[in-house]
Design a protein around this motif. Structure first.
Motif, mmCIF file in Angstrom:
data_model
loop_
_atom_site.group_PDB
_atom_site.id
_atom_site.type_symbol
_atom_site.label_atom_id
_atom_site.label_comp_id
_atom_site.label_asym_id
_atom_site.label_seq_id
_atom_site.Cartn_x
_atom_site.Cartn_y
_atom_site.Cartn_z
ATOM 1 N N LEU A 118 -0.808 -2.286 15.977
ATOM 2 C CA LEU A 118 -0.738 -0.828 15.858
ATOM 3 C C LEU A 118 0.319 -0.419 14.823
ATOM 4 N N ASN A 119 1.467 -1.063 14.875
ATOM 5 C CA ASN A 119 2.516 -0.780 13.887
ATOM 6 C C ASN A 119 2.067 -1.113 12.470
ATOM 7 N N LEU A 120 1.399 -2.246 12.311
ATOM 8 C CA LEU A 120 0.944 -2.650 10.982
ATOM 9 C C LEU A 120 -0.154 -1.731 10.458
ATOM 10 N N ALA B 78 0.216 0.275 7.099
ATOM 11 C CA ALA B 78 -0.816 0.186 6.059
ATOM 12 C C ALA B 78 -1.315 1.575 5.666
ATOM 13 N N LEU B 79 -1.490 2.443 6.650
ATOM 14 C CA LEU B 79 -1.921 3.809 6.368
ATOM 15 C C LEU B 79 -0.875 4.533 5.515
ATOM 16 N N GLN B 80 0.392 4.373 5.846
ATOM 17 C CA GLN B 80 1.460 5.002 5.068
ATOM 18 C C GLN B 80 1.463 4.491 3.629
ATOM 19 N N VAL C 177 0.686 6.651 0.141
ATOM 20 C CA VAL C 177 1.615 6.669 -0.984
ATOM 21 C C VAL C 177 0.922 6.182 -2.253
ATOM 22 N N MET C 178 0.130 5.110 -2.136
ATOM 23 C CA MET C 178 -0.594 4.595 -3.295
ATOM 24 C C MET C 178 -1.585 5.636 -3.832
ATOM 25 N N LEU D 44 9.768 -3.660 6.280
ATOM 26 C CA LEU D 44 9.013 -2.829 7.227
ATOM 27 C C LEU D 44 8.017 -3.676 8.017
ATOM 28 N N PHE D 45 7.433 -4.689 7.387
ATOM 29 C CA PHE D 45 6.542 -5.614 8.092
ATOM 30 C C PHE D 45 7.300 -6.318 9.218
#
Length: 171
Positions: free
Chosen positions: A55-57, A61-63, A67-68, A94-95
């Motif tokens: 869930l955190n990853l 990934a969404l964040q 940004v990208m 962050l990972f």
């Protein structure tokens, strides 16, 4: 206790490297992840660990995707955010944090640590006559996490790796 001390020292070392050199040695992140996994194993933090980490990853990934997309639209080309916008060390840190903290705590850590980094960057900008060119994001977030862990240890706050304890505070 030894693993906890090594974990905090590793976080402080990341802070030092990023602040001093604006880069972190690559081997520091596997070491941090290893210490995190040992700490989780020693505290029975593996209960629901995989679900929370995934869930955190996904959130991370969404964040990174947002940004990208933002910078890609702004520059009218596909942008790799780890080249000039966000360091690879920032993403790797962050990972590691996503693998350690529970989902609610990770979300709170992510938001509050970014505010912390903005305040510190602003203070550095005020102090510097040249302005701040690069923000040591991984280093500042690492020292923020170290402070949170130390506060949690010595102020007897709820477990950082288990949302059930955190939910007892709010519900």
């Amino acid at each position: 206790m030894l693993v906890f001390v090594l974990l905090v020292l590793c976080l402080i070392y990341i802070f030092y490297q990023d602040l001093r050199y604006r880069a972190v040695y690559w081997w520091t992140f596997p070491l941090l992840l290893t210490l995190i996994l040992i700490a989780l194993f020693n505290t029975d933090g593996f209960d629901g660990w995989l679900e929370g980490t995934l869930l955190n990853l996904a959130f991370l990934a969404l964040q990174l995707l947002v940004v990208m997309l933002y910078f890609s639209l702004k520059e009218h080309r596909l942008v790799n955010i780890t080249q000039g916008y966000l360091g690879l060390g920032d993403v790797l840190f962050l990972f590691c944090a996503a693998c350690y903290l529970s989902p609610l705590v990770f979300f709170a850590f992510y938001l509050v640590s970014l505010v912390f980094c903005m305040v510190v960057a602003f203070l550095l900008w005020l102090k510097s006559s040249e302005g701040v060119n690069r923000i040591p994001l991984a280093g500042l977030q690492a020292v923020f996490l170290a402070l949170c862990l130390l506060l949690g240890r010595f102020c007897e706050l709820p477990d950082w790796v288990n949302d059930r304890n955190l939910q007892l505070l709010f519900f």
